[in-house]
Design a protein around this motif. Structure first.
Motif, PDB file in Angstrom:
ATOM      1  N   LEU A 110       0.195  -9.647   0.569  1.00  0.00           N
ATOM      2  CA  LEU A 110      -0.013  -8.298   1.091  1.00  0.00           C
ATOM      3  C   LEU A 110       1.156  -7.907   1.979  1.00  0.00           C
ATOM      4  O   LEU A 110       1.781  -8.745   2.614  1.00  0.00           O
ATOM      5  N   SER A 111       1.387  -6.600   2.066  1.00  0.00           N
ATOM      6  CA  SER A 111       2.428  -6.106   2.957  1.00  0.00           C
ATOM      7  C   SER A 111       2.054  -4.704   3.440  1.00  0.00           C
ATOM      8  O   SER A 111       1.031  -4.155   3.043  1.00  0.00           O
ATOM      9  N   VAL A 112       2.876  -4.162   4.317  1.00  0.00           N
ATOM     10  CA  VAL A 112       2.804  -2.741   4.698  1.00  0.00           C
ATOM     11  C   VAL A 112       4.245  -2.241   4.790  1.00  0.00           C
ATOM     12  O   VAL A 112       5.176  -3.036   4.776  1.00  0.00           O
ATOM     13  N   GLN A 113       4.402  -0.928   4.902  1.00  0.00           N
ATOM     14  CA  GLN A 113       5.742  -0.385   5.129  1.00  0.00           C
ATOM     15  C   GLN A 113       5.960  -0.334   6.645  1.00  0.00           C
ATOM     16  O   GLN A 113       5.542   0.610   7.315  1.00  0.00           O
ATOM     17  N   PRO A 173       0.822  -1.217   0.000  1.00  0.00           N
ATOM     18  CA  PRO A 173       0.000   0.000   0.000  1.00  0.00           C
ATOM     19  C   PRO A 173       0.850   1.257   0.000  1.00  0.00           C
ATOM     20  O   PRO A 173       1.900   1.316   0.643  1.00  0.00           O
ATOM     21  N   ARG A 174       0.377   2.250  -0.741  1.00  0.00           N
ATOM     22  CA  ARG A 174       1.104   3.512  -0.836  1.00  0.00           C
ATOM     23  C   ARG A 174       1.056   4.233   0.501  1.00  0.00           C
ATOM     24  O   ARG A 174      -0.021   4.633   0.963  1.00  0.00           O
ATOM     25  N   SER A 175       2.225   4.383   1.118  1.00  0.00           N
ATOM     26  CA  SER A 175       2.374   5.070   2.408  1.00  0.00           C
ATOM     27  C   SER A 175       1.377   4.570   3.455  1.00  0.00           C
ATOM     28  O   SER A 175       0.938   5.333   4.322  1.00  0.00           O
ATOM     29  N   ASN A 176       1.034   3.293   3.382  1.00  0.00           N
ATOM     30  CA  ASN A 176       0.115   2.660   4.352  1.00  0.00           C
ATOM     31  C   ASN A 176      -1.246   3.366   4.430  1.00  0.00           C
ATOM     32  O   ASN A 176      -1.922   3.273   5.454  1.00  0.00           O
ATOM     33  N   SER A 177      -1.638   4.061   3.389  1.00  0.00           N
ATOM     34  CA  SER A 177      -2.906   4.814   3.469  1.00  0.00           C
ATOM     35  C   SER A 177      -4.106   3.863   3.342  1.00  0.00           C
ATOM     36  O   SER A 177      -4.015   2.804   2.710  1.00  0.00           O
ATOM     37  N   ARG A 178      -5.218   4.282   3.964  1.00  0.00           N
ATOM     38  CA  ARG A 178      -6.392   3.407   4.062  1.00  0.00           C
ATOM     39  C   ARG A 178      -6.906   2.978   2.687  1.00  0.00           C
ATOM     40  O   ARG A 178      -7.202   1.810   2.445  1.00  0.00           O
ATOM     41  N   TRP A 179      -7.050   3.973   1.773  1.00  0.00           N
ATOM     42  CA  TRP A 179      -7.603   3.630   0.455  1.00  0.00           C
ATOM     43  C   TRP A 179      -6.728   2.614  -0.263  1.00  0.00           C
ATOM     44  O   TRP A 179      -7.220   1.722  -0.966  1.00  0.00           O
ATOM     45  N   SER A 180      -5.416   2.735  -0.063  1.00  0.00           N
ATOM     46  CA  SER A 180      -4.488   1.850  -0.763  1.00  0.00           C
ATOM     47  C   SER A 180      -4.502   0.448  -0.130  1.00  0.00           C
ATOM     48  O   SER A 180      -4.397  -0.562  -0.835  1.00  0.00           O
ATOM     49  N   ILE A 181      -4.646   0.398   1.193  1.00  0.00           N
ATOM     50  CA  ILE A 181      -4.764  -0.902   1.870  1.00  0.00           C
ATOM     51  C   ILE A 181      -6.028  -1.620   1.373  1.00  0.00           C
ATOM     52  O   ILE A 181      -6.000  -2.809   1.028  1.00  0.00           O
ATOM     53  N   ASP A 182      -7.142  -0.882   1.318  1.00  0.00           N
ATOM     54  CA  ASP A 182      -8.391  -1.491   0.846  1.00  0.00           C
ATOM     55  C   ASP A 182      -8.255  -1.984  -0.588  1.00  0.00           C
ATOM     56  O   ASP A 182      -8.734  -3.062  -0.948  1.00  0.00           O
ATOM     57  N   LYS A 183      -7.577  -1.189  -1.401  1.00  0.00           N
ATOM     58  CA  LYS A 183      -7.386  -1.582  -2.803  1.00  0.00           C
ATOM     59  C   LYS A 183      -6.492  -2.823  -2.901  1.00  0.00           C
ATOM     60  O   LYS A 183      -6.722  -3.709  -3.735  1.00  0.00           O
TER      61      LYS A 183
END
Ligand code: SF4
Length: 209
Positions: A198-201, A170-180
């Motif tokens: 899936l991953s996060v930063q 996800p881009r910068s761990n942002s909510r919309w990007s996590i959902d996407k």
């Protein structure tokens, strides 16, 4: 007298690898200056230009100094695009002092033949990479940006052996990007695409550099 070997550097620092399969491991980062791409979502735009000409000797001095405080054998060359510069002499020196070398790259330049670990992150719009990464990539990271779709994930999945994970980040761990990312993972599953994760930063979760 020959000129000393130099690389344009932005910063050298110790932190924890927050991305990909090496997530969580203490690591010394060498951020090199310059990039041939201009991604709208880039979170290291300050590395696009400038940088300080730094000799390989000086880089090694700093890496050794950091290692005294920060026990690790891993050094990560990042950027910018590290492979836009000739990193071979540095990789050789790092190996000679017992370090292992990870390279975080957009994949548009040939892989470094000696590096221990290539993290390849193909970029939009075409997500193309140098063919050498088919064998050299240990992992593939895809930033879940506004434009990415399942067809892009499919295209990238087909570029690498199925044993190499394709990691949705996800881009910068942002909510919309996590959902996407979750929607893409589900779509990939329905489409029969293998080894998508899936991953996060992690470093941003911890508030590290
Ligand atoms: S390839 Fe990486 S460093 Fe270069 S512009 Fe894109 S995100 Fe930024």
């Amino acid at each position: 007298m020959p000129r000393p070997l130099t690389l344009k550097t932005i910063e050298i620092f110790a932190s924890v690898q927050g991305e990909g399969l090496r997530q969580g491991e203490p690591t010394i980062f060498i951020r090199l200056a310059g990039c041939n791409l201009r991604c709208g979502f880039c979170d290291t735009k300050r590395a696009w230009r400038g940088g300080r000409e730094t000799s390989v000797d000086k880089i090694m001095d700093e890496v050794r100094r950091l290692r005294n405080d920060y026990p690790t054998t891993w050094v990560c060359l990042t950027g910018g695009e590290p492979l836009a510069q000739n990193v071979r002499p540095l990789v050789k020196r790092l190996h000679s002092e017992g370090f292992r070398v990870q390279v975080e790259t957009n994949g548009t330049f040939p892989p470094d033949p000696q590096a221990d670990w290539h993290s390849v992150s193909p970029k939009p719009p075409d997500y193309s990479v140098h063919p050498g990464f088919k064998k050299k990539a240990r992992e593939v990271k895809l930033v879940v940006c506004r434009s990415i779709g399942l067809d892009d994930v499919r295209t990238v999945r087909a570029m690498f052996p199925s044993t190499v994970p394709v990691i949705l980040q996800p881009r910068s761990n942002s909510r919309w990007s996590i959902d996407k990312a979750v929607r893409l993972l589900e779509g990939a599953g329905r489409a029969g695409l293998e080894n998508i994760r899936l991953s996060v930063q992690l470093h941003k979760v911890y508030g590290l550099r």
